[in-house]
Design an enzyme around this catalytic site. Structure first.
Site, short mmCIF file in Angstrom:
data_model
loop_
_atom_site.label_atom_id
_atom_site.label_comp_id
_atom_site.label_asym_id
_atom_site.label_seq_id
_atom_site.Cartn_x
_atom_site.Cartn_y
_atom_site.Cartn_z
N GLU A 79 3.24 74.94 109.72
CA GLU A 79 2.82 74.80 108.32
C GLU A 79 1.32 75.03 108.18
OE1 GLU A 79 4.59 74.40 105.56
OE2 GLU A 79 6.42 74.55 106.74
N HIS A 114 4.99 82.57 106.13
CA HIS A 114 6.09 82.09 106.99
C HIS A 114 6.98 83.26 107.42
CE1 HIS A 114 5.70 77.81 107.32
NE2 HIS A 114 5.69 77.60 106.02
N HIS A 129 1.51 81.36 101.03
CA HIS A 129 1.93 80.49 102.15
C HIS A 129 3.35 80.82 102.57
CE1 HIS A 129 2.66 76.61 104.25
NE2 HIS A 129 3.86 76.72 103.69
N GLU A 130 4.25 80.96 101.60
CA GLU A 130 5.65 81.25 101.94
C GLU A 130 5.82 82.65 102.51
OE1 GLU A 130 8.02 79.06 102.04
OE2 GLU A 130 6.55 77.58 101.37
#
Length: 470
Positions: free
Chosen positions: A351, A290, A286-287
């Site tokens: 997100e 980003h 997930h990070e």
């Protein structure tokens, strides 16, 4: 993806490692008024054989948790570790996988100029109001009459200004990598690459005494997880273009973030909060998403564009309001409307997009993507246990844990197809989501037994672990 990019997550040869949550001295502790139930596996080793699986899962919970690592011995080659113990939950106040402010600052010029722009708009609006008040009544009427006569010219001027904003917006649109979503891009990539280094230096200065060495087992696990994720997704240009550098910070906060230049920061509090290697892989995916999707630059572009538009309304508020006190209230209302109607919803959209892309990254790395939604269910339960007030989602920059878990559950079938297309080993054994559901049922039964007076209470040091194998 090719098979060599979708190999199993091998942490250290024949030994796999995962993180367990909680303390060995608090397997039966529950935060609440006398309410206790099992949140972790017992202090004795628990061996479970999954149905149709030759892997043996050895949870050595009595091992000292100084490193917070337990070994999983897998006898079959090519199998990813699974976590079939009772749900492990770290009781925390809140969890966001991104820092409370942007991972990379907006361009320095804008940082300096932004307050000056607002001050200029306030002074301009206030000056117009004072000038109008100082005009004699007859001149005010003459000015109004002149405005009515030239209303079409005024309307044309305002429309021209609106057209300029529209042209600027549409000439600065681009497609988001991977997802193809159209977005506004005001700042170039070069700005954020330069500023990422400044942000990196700031973090390193702040955490220089808390960085774990490369010889630490926790550092090595994070390094291998990130390395495996990047290797499995190297067919994506944005992933292969960055050099991913690992930093594990000895901080209790449950947090992780990735700078746009590939610097990965993981707090040990996060390692204590995840239940297994699959959850950790999804969070880091997930990070990484980003950074790959350049969300920091995108968010800064939108905020800059909206702030520039708001200067016009800010000047109008200070020009129209008869007193400074009313103008201050109007300015506060305007800022909150912008925040809750544009900024925070847009942040939640980013997100959700990072969740989707991060899940795809994890699927290509042969991670059990079903564990992703379980993590957010655990966070939801942890907040409920602690009695934290449940704020509406529209007040937050992140989706609620419940909605996040539901969103991931809808994405998991597609992620499983991606995983299968990468020739990953098949997932055998129970679905972690089913295990979590059964654990919750066991939790409710245990709490009812404790609330019933003179009832025969189950020995919580010997929890029921006979979950269905299918």
């Amino acid at each position: 993806c090719t098979q060599d990019r979708c190999q199993r997550l091998d942490l250290s040869g024949n030994t796999r490692k995962c993180f367990l949550t909680g303390s060995p001295d608090s397997y039966r502790n529950f935060i609440g008024k006398g309410l206790r139930f099992l949140l972790n596996v017992p202090n004795t080793e628990v061996y479970r054989n999954a149905h149709h699986s030759s892997g043996r899962f050895c949870f050595q919970s009595s091992q000292p948790l100084g490193e917070k690592i337990t070994s999983l011995q897998i006898s079959s080659v090519g199998q990813l570790p699974h976590h079939f113990s009772a749900c492990n939950i770290q009781i925390i106040r809140s969890f966001h996988t991104s820092p409370s402010f942007q991972a990379a600052p907006v361009p320095l010029f804008w940082i300096i100029v932004k307050p000056a722009q607002k001050l200029f708009a306030i002074i301009l609006g206030r000056s117009i109001r004072n000038w109008w008040k100082a005009l004699p009544p007859n001149k005010q009427e003459l000015f109004k009459e002149s405005a009515r006569k030239n209303k079409w010219k005024i309307l044309l001027g305002v429309s021209s200004l609106g057209v300029l904003f529209v042209v600027f917006y549409f000439t600065h649109l681009e497609e988001t990598p991977i997802t193809g979503r159209t977005r506004l891009s005001v700042f170039g990539k070069g700005h954020f690459r330069e500023l990422s280094q400044m942000e990196y230096d700031m973090w390193m200065e702040e955490f220089k005494s808390k960085m774990l060495p490369e010889t630490d087992a926790r550092y090595q696990v994070v390094e291998r997880v990130v390395g495996h994720l990047s290797e499995s997704n190297k067919d994506i240009p944005q992933v292969s273009a960055l050099q991913w550098v690992i930093h594990v910070v000895d901080e209790p906060g449950v947090n992780a973030f990735v700078l746009p230049n590939g610097q990965v920061f993981v707090f040990t509090g996060l390692l204590n909060a995840v239940s297994d290697i699959h959850q950790l892989s999804f969070i880091l995916g997930h990070e990484i998403a980003h950074a790959v999707l350049e969300h920091a630059a995108e968010k800064a572009s939108l905020v800059h564009f909206l702030d520039f538009l708001s200067l016009i309304f800010l000047a109008m508020i200070w020009a129209i309001c008869p007193r400074d006190s009313l103008a201050v209230v109007g300015q506060w209302i305007q800022s909150k409307l912008q925040e809750f109607m544009f900024d925070r919803p847009y942040s939640r959209t980013l997100e959700a997009e990072a969740d989707k892309v991060g899940l795809q990254f994890a699927a290509k790395a042969c991670v059990d993507v079903r564990a992703s939604s379980v993590f957010w269910q655990q966070m939801e339960l942890a907040e409920t246990i602690q009695g934290q007030p449940k704020l509406p989602e529209w007040l937050s920059t992140h989706p609620s844990h419940e909605n996040r878990a539901e969103h991931l559950d809808r994405l998991i079938p597609e992620a499983l197809k991606i995983r299968e297309s990468c020739n990953c080993p098949s997932l055998s054994g129970p679905d972690p989501r089913l295990i979590f559901k059964l654990n919750m049922q066991h939790l409710l039964e245990s709490s009812k037994d404790q609330e019933t007076p003179n009832s025969t209470k189950r020995d919580l040091s010997k929890p029921k672990l006979d979950f269905p194998h299918t």
